[in-house]
Design a protein around this motif. Structure first.
Motif, mmCIF file in Angstrom:
data_model
loop_
_atom_site.group_PDB
_atom_site.id
_atom_site.type_symbol
_atom_site.label_atom_id
_atom_site.label_comp_id
_atom_site.label_asym_id
_atom_site.label_seq_id
_atom_site.Cartn_x
_atom_site.Cartn_y
_atom_site.Cartn_z
ATOM 1 N N GLN A 156 1.274 -1.904 -0.560
ATOM 2 C CA GLN A 156 0.037 -1.047 -1.155
ATOM 3 C C GLN A 156 -0.250 0.340 -0.224
ATOM 4 O OE1 GLN A 156 -3.565 -3.409 -1.919
ATOM 5 N NE2 GLN A 156 -2.169 -4.878 -3.466
ATOM 6 N N GLN A 157 1.151 0.400 0.202
ATOM 7 C CA GLN A 157 1.168 1.823 0.928
ATOM 8 C C GLN A 157 0.371 1.736 2.452
ATOM 9 O OE1 GLN A 157 -0.307 5.104 -1.416
ATOM 10 N NE2 GLN A 157 1.594 5.138 -2.721
ATOM 11 N N LYS A 158 -0.021 0.637 2.822
ATOM 12 C CA LYS A 158 -0.344 0.110 4.075
ATOM 13 C C LYS A 158 0.483 -0.410 4.949
ATOM 14 C CE LYS A 158 -5.316 -0.333 2.319
ATOM 15 N NZ LYS A 158 -6.402 -1.390 2.066
ATOM 16 N N GLU A 159 0.795 -0.199 6.212
ATOM 17 C CA GLU A 159 1.650 -0.979 6.932
ATOM 18 C C GLU A 159 1.170 -2.006 7.430
ATOM 19 O OE1 GLU A 159 4.537 -0.305 10.968
ATOM 20 O OE2 GLU A 159 3.152 1.441 10.255
ATOM 21 N N VAL A 160 1.975 -2.969 7.420
ATOM 22 C CA VAL A 160 1.580 -4.677 8.106
ATOM 23 C C VAL A 160 2.244 -4.705 8.988
ATOM 24 C CG1 VAL A 160 0.772 -5.122 5.653
ATOM 25 C CG2 VAL A 160 3.094 -5.703 6.195
ATOM 26 N N ARG A 161 1.769 -5.836 9.989
ATOM 27 C CA ARG A 161 2.447 -5.986 11.197
ATOM 28 C C ARG A 161 3.156 -7.352 11.166
ATOM 29 N NH1 ARG A 161 3.170 -1.199 14.220
ATOM 30 N NH2 ARG A 161 1.267 0.081 14.050
ATOM 31 N N LEU A 162 4.569 -7.259 11.357
ATOM 32 C CA LEU A 162 4.917 -8.814 11.382
ATOM 33 C C LEU A 162 5.923 -8.997 12.616
ATOM 34 C CD1 LEU A 162 6.462 -8.798 7.733
ATOM 35 C CD2 LEU A 162 4.272 -9.605 8.543
ATOM 36 N N GLY A 163 6.010 -10.241 13.043
ATOM 37 C CA GLY A 163 6.738 -10.360 14.171
ATOM 38 C C GLY A 163 8.277 -10.399 13.806
ATOM 39 N N PRO A 164 9.453 -10.426 14.741
ATOM 40 C CA PRO A 164 10.491 -10.262 14.372
ATOM 41 C C PRO A 164 11.179 -11.402 13.347
ATOM 42 C CG PRO A 164 10.554 -10.799 16.631
ATOM 43 C CD PRO A 164 9.070 -10.501 16.176
ATOM 44 N N THR A 165 10.620 -12.773 13.640
ATOM 45 C CA THR A 165 11.167 -13.768 12.814
ATOM 46 C C THR A 165 10.619 -13.576 11.407
ATOM 47 O OG1 THR A 165 11.354 -15.252 14.761
ATOM 48 C CG2 THR A 165 11.326 -16.016 12.459
ATOM 49 N N GLU A 166 9.228 -13.207 11.385
ATOM 50 C CA GLU A 166 8.760 -12.933 9.924
ATOM 51 C C GLU A 166 9.395 -11.742 9.404
ATOM 52 O OE1 GLU A 166 6.846 -15.735 11.972
ATOM 53 O OE2 GLU A 166 6.749 -13.614 12.945
ATOM 54 N N PHE A 167 9.760 -10.637 9.928
ATOM 55 C CA PHE A 167 10.599 -9.832 9.237
ATOM 56 C C PHE A 167 11.822 -10.369 8.824
ATOM 57 C CE2 PHE A 167 13.358 -6.161 9.168
ATOM 58 C CZ PHE A 167 12.538 -5.062 8.622
#
Length: 231
Positions: free
Chosen positions: A149-160
């Protein structure tokens, strides 16, 4: 995590050479030395591309092609066959058995990379694109950023990597064993419970208020990215 390539060849030197070349281009590579190893692997997870030599212990690469094409879970798997340069009949037999392309030995690793990319452009070009969009989620492979929804979300490398795996085939259910193998390979220290842990972290990471459910749980089967069009 780029497109997943499985290389089956009993030549250890060649396998190592191809691994370096493919990983340098961003591919995720699994090396196997026999058709029996491949059969076990395919029962757990189906890669994006299979590269197989015609000469293998126990079963020829041509027979491997036939079996792949007659198995429901793998019949669409793209196959590149490695054949001896002076054996045109073997190349034709491989194509007749279901191979999508043949590369004749000797060949350069660079040539194989080009052939794989060309095959993926025809069959599944999304695997080569750096941007993946499913519903209101956009994943950028190059920058390792995710927006919802045009907002950046932060993910760890495994979740990415987990989100990328699911987004490459929206709606498809990935079993826990397939996810574990894709993310951690044959690491015996990682069990399927780890998949559930990272799924929960991913859900929290991409969950926005009133955004609806994104990761769908299919009881007894696994997880998928659901159809977001109605969200």
């Amino acid at each position: 995590m780029g497109a997943r390539v499985v290389v089956v060849d009993d030549d250890e030197t060649l396998r190592a050479l191809l691994q370096r070349a493919l990983e340098n281009q961003g591919f995720s590579v699994t090396l196997l030395s026999s058709a029996a190893d491949l059969e076990r692997r395919l029962r757990l997870a189906v890669p994006d591309v299979l590269v197989v030599n015609t000469v293998l212990p126990g079963m020829s690469g041509i027979e491997v092609c036939r079996r792949v094409r007659t198995t429901p879970s793998t019949y669409r798997l793209p196959i590149i066959l490695l054949v001896a340069g002076d054996d045109r009949d073997e190349a034709l037999a491989g194509l007749a058995a279901g191979a999508d392309d043949c590369v004749t030995k000797p060949f350069s690793a660079g040539e194989l990379v080009i052939r794989i990319k060309s095959l993926l452009r025809r069959i599944n070009p999304s695997l080569l694109e750096h941007m993946i969009k499913v519903g209101d989620i956009v994943l950028d492979r190059d920058s390792h950023r995710v927006h919802r929804q045009q907002k950046e979300v932060r993910l760890g490398p495994t979740e990415f990597k987990l989100l990328e795996l699911l987004m490459r085939s929206p709606g498809r259910v990935h079993s826990r064993s397939e996810i574990r193998l894709s993310l951690w390979g044959d690491d015996a220290k990682v069990n399927e419970r780890a998949v559930d842990v990272h799924i929960n972290r991913l859900r929290k990471g991409i969950g926005l208020e009133k955004a609806g459910t994104v990761i769908r749980t299919v009881r007894g089967a696994g997880y998928s990215v659901g159809d977001l069009s109605s969200k």
